[in-house]
Design an enzyme around this catalytic site. Structure first.
Site, PDB file in Angstrom:
ATOM      1  N   ARG A 202       0.853  -1.176   0.000  1.00  0.00           N
ATOM      2  CA  ARG A 202       0.000   0.000   0.000  1.00  0.00           C
ATOM      3  C   ARG A 202       0.897   1.235   0.000  1.00  0.00           C
ATOM      4  NH1 ARG A 202      -3.523  -2.795  -1.456  1.00  0.00           N
ATOM      5  NH2 ARG A 202      -5.593  -3.149  -0.570  1.00  0.00           N
TER       6      ARG A 202
ATOM      7  N   HIS B 142      -1.358   0.385  -9.684  1.00  0.00           N
ATOM      8  CA  HIS B 142      -1.949  -0.620  -8.782  1.00  0.00           C
ATOM      9  C   HIS B 142      -2.449  -1.856  -9.555  1.00  0.00           C
ATOM     10  CE1 HIS B 142      -3.835  -0.880  -4.497  1.00  0.00           C
ATOM     11  NE2 HIS B 142      -3.508  -2.079  -4.944  1.00  0.00           N
TER      12      HIS B 142
ATOM     13  N   GLU C 152      -3.494   7.610  -4.161  1.00  0.00           N
ATOM     14  CA  GLU C 152      -4.001   7.133  -5.460  1.00  0.00           C
ATOM     15  C   GLU C 152      -5.309   7.823  -5.793  1.00  0.00           C
ATOM     16  OE1 GLU C 152      -4.072   2.830  -5.446  1.00  0.00           O
ATOM     17  OE2 GLU C 152      -2.021   2.773  -4.748  1.00  0.00           O
TER      18      GLU C 152
HETATM   19  C1  DGY Z   1      -5.471  -6.093  -2.780  1.00  0.00           C
HETATM   20  O1  DGY Z   1      -6.126  -7.108  -3.048  1.00  0.00           O
HETATM   21  O2  DGY Z   1      -5.422  -5.622  -1.652  1.00  0.00           O
HETATM   22  C2  DGY Z   1      -4.700  -5.459  -3.893  1.00  0.00           C
HETATM   23  O3  DGY Z   1      -4.138  -4.263  -3.568  1.00  0.00           O
HETATM   24  C3  DGY Z   1      -5.513  -5.392  -5.158  1.00  0.00           C
HETATM   25  O4  DGY Z   1      -5.516  -6.690  -5.587  1.00  0.00           O
END
Ligand code: DGY
Length: 326
Positions: free
Chosen positions: A239, A285, A268
């Site tokens: 993240r 992402h 984002e």
């Molecule tokens: C998640 O699943 O948390 C990712 O960031 C997107 O697949």
């Protein structure tokens, strides 16, 4: 008996739709633009279930606007967009999609690692530009990958899948995690546990695989970058807010780090303008974005909804406390 009402904030994939449509009336948001917060609150108001993406905030205000809601099923493994304690207070089940995206995400972490080490972005631009004048001895020389040290911050399912791939490159693998892995896992993956600072100091490639939690927000900032090798590359598929982006920009500008490859960003979809530089590789992402995996994720979310609405325990329940009240 009326069928339960579900809001899905995307049309999902056909196989996920079939799972939901078999027993529910589903309102699929299918406009090309994302659902606005206002529209989300309006549409969720009479729904029993919500299938949502990580871009939608499931907070107390949303839960208050949806008094009949019984489940919020995230189509993602990360669930920092969901206020799970607020869901629990309102007896709303919260679910995610663990497991199905580990290998795909690990593939992508390697895609980024290789891209930044071997300067593929710059090379591709040159090849497409019509400006390439031919092979040259010192042209776009990057860094070797094989034989180097791969450091992993976070050694859960995804971190381990990344480690597994390192053996083909004969890399040394070191990791740090709040919880040390069992000896058998370390042995199988040839991975050695290190203190956080040692992983920073010893890695040639540092790949981040921690969830976003209050204690991991800003985990990597100026102080941490100063401990890293100037030849090291940072890779993030977890993240964005785990990294202090302004500090990263400064570290890249001052050559305190050799490069960074980021699939996720602090705010984002905004990209910090300072990251638009040659020694970064940037992706929007995409780490779990293979058709196979995204389909599995959507099906998992649909199965979580159907299970709860038919009185069963959703397979990926994040707040089991709510079952007592259902
Ligand atoms: C998640 O699943 O948390 C990712 O960031 C997107 O697949």
């Amino acid at each position: 008996m009326p069928r339960p009402k579900v809001l899905a904030t995307r049309p999902l994939f056909e196989s996920a739709r079939q799972i939901l449509n078999a027993s529910c009336d589903v309102d699929y948001w299918s406009a090309p633009e994302r659902i606005s917060r206002e529209e989300l609150l309006r549409r969720v108001a009479d729904k029993d279930a919500l299938v949502c993406l990580l871009t939608e905030r499931v907070d107390d205000a949303l839960l208050a606007a949806a008094p009949a809601l019984r489940i919020a099923a995230n189509v993602a493994v990360g669930f920092d967009n969901i206020d799970v304690p607020a869901c629990t207070r309102r007896s709303v089940a919260a679910t995610n999609t663990p497991g199905v995206l580990d290998e795909t995400t690990a593939d992508f972490a390697w895609t980024l690692l290789m891209a930044v080490a071997r300067r593929i972005g710059e090379g591709e631009q040159l090849a497409r530009s019509g400006q390439w004048t031919g092979w040259d001895l010192d042209q776009l020389c990057g860094a070797d990958i094989h034989g180097k040290t791969l450091g992993l911050l976070g050694f859960g399912r995804i971190g381990r899948a990344v480690a597994r791939r390192a053996s083909g490159f004969r890399m040394k693998v070191i990791y740090h995690d709040a919880l040390r892995a069992p000896e058998a896992v370390e042995h199988e993956l040839h991975a050695e546990f290190r203190e956080f600072r040692s992983v920073l100091a010893q890695s040639d490639f540092l790949s981040v695989h921690v969830p976003l939690l209050p204690e991991t927000r800003g985990l990597l900032g100026a102080a941490q970058f100063s401990l890293m090798k100037p030849s090291a590359f940072l890779i993030n598929t977890s993240r964005g807010p785990v990294i202090d982006e302004s500090a990263l920009v400064h570290a890249l500008e001052s050559r305190q780090l050799a490069g960074a490859a980021l699939d996720v960003n602090e705010k984002e979809p905004q990209i910090h303008p300072g990251l638009l530089r040659p020694n970064t590789v940037l992706a929007p992402h995409l780490a779990s974005a293979s058709l196979e995996t995204r389909t599995k994720m959507a099906c998992m979310a649909a199965e979580n909804v159907v299970a709860l609405l038919s009185g069963k325990r959703p397979p990926n329940l994040l707040n089991p406390e709510v079952l007592q009240s259902h």
